[in-house]
Each structure stands twice: as C-alpha cells, then as structure tokens.
Design a protein around this motif. Sequence first.
Motif, PDB file in Angstrom:
ATOM      1  N   ASN A 164     -51.907 -44.518 -19.763  1.00  0.00           N
ATOM      2  CA  ASN A 164     -51.426 -43.640 -20.825  1.00  0.00           C
ATOM      3  C   ASN A 164     -52.539 -42.843 -21.490  1.00  0.00           C
ATOM      4  O   ASN A 164     -52.273 -41.881 -22.196  1.00  0.00           O
ATOM      5  CB  ASN A 164     -50.666 -44.450 -21.880  1.00  0.00           C
ATOM      6  N   GLU A 171     -51.630 -35.917 -18.632  1.00  0.00           N
ATOM      7  CA  GLU A 171     -50.309 -35.967 -17.989  1.00  0.00           C
ATOM      8  C   GLU A 171     -50.399 -35.635 -16.506  1.00  0.00           C
ATOM      9  O   GLU A 171     -49.684 -36.230 -15.685  1.00  0.00           O
ATOM     10  CB  GLU A 171     -49.334 -35.021 -18.697  1.00  0.00           C
ATOM     11  N   GLN A 192     -51.562 -38.694 -14.832  1.00  0.00           N
ATOM     12  CA  GLN A 192     -50.476 -39.677 -14.837  1.00  0.00           C
ATOM     13  C   GLN A 192     -49.474 -39.373 -13.731  1.00  0.00           C
ATOM     14  O   GLN A 192     -49.002 -40.282 -13.039  1.00  0.00           O
ATOM     15  CB  GLN A 192     -49.764 -39.689 -16.194  1.00  0.00           C
TER      16      GLN A 192
END
Length: 160
Positions: free
Chosen positions: A17, A21, A24
Amino acid sequence: MKEVKLETTLQVYTDINEVSEDIQTLMQAAIEAREDAYAPYSKFNVGAAILLDNGEIVIGNNQENACFPSGLCAERTAIYYAGAKFPKAKMLTMAITASSQNQLTDKPIPPCGACRQAIAEYEIKQDLPIEIYFMGAQGKVVKSHSLANLLPLLFESSVL
C-alpha cells in the motif's frame, strides 16, 4: 593489492500500500500470475509482471518439471516472453512476488542468480535500467532502481 568496497542502495516499503498505484497494479498482476504457477514439487509459487514502454504488461510464473533442471523461473518466463512478443519494446519495471505452500513468506524474495543474469542481459541490450520491485506473499516491498544493484559484478558480452 587493492580492496574495493561495493555498496547497494535499495528502497524498502512497509507494504504494497506504500508504493504508487501504478506499482500496485503491476504487483497485482504478478500476484495473479503467482497464483497460476505450476509448482507441484517445490510448493513455491512465484509470479512476475513487466511493464513495457508500449504500455503492455507481460506476466510469467514459475513452471516446474519432474526433471528439475527443465523448469523455468517466473522472472525468466516473463522476460523471455516480453523479448519474444515485443522485441522492440523496452522493459521499464518488473514486479516479483513469491509464496510458499508450506510456510508464510513475509520477507521480500529477490530473483535468483540465473534470473538476475537474464534481467541484466536485457538491461544491457536496451541500455536502460529496469526497476525491480519484489516481495513475499505479504509484508515489505523492496525496490531496486536497476538490476546492477542486485548483481554488481555482472557477466556481460563485452568479455566474450
């Protein structure tokens, strides 16, 4: 005699996390690839995902064989597939994740030596570093700005 000290700098994130993004998303592709690994002998599943400069994400997972040397690691499966399918594309970022069916893998698991050498070949070929992120099934994520950080004395074609 002269002594030479080699140092490596890596970034360590608390968990998935904490990375961007985009990373991820790439790591999630590696996780999905890991889940489909064929690892009936080692029970050690590895997934890899590579982001190419054309926007494509190429995945790979480890493929084992009863004749153990015949298997292939996830990283090399992905990198060779990327090289075959998109020979002109540059590899920008690689995400790697590993899990064991026998125990919790909560430490970052880097690529093996053979995979490091294969990744190095493509870094040299494209004259551009490949960022590498690696993790276990959970926990910390390690980032290397280049394979050269993980294999500082790499073997390359100029010595041939």
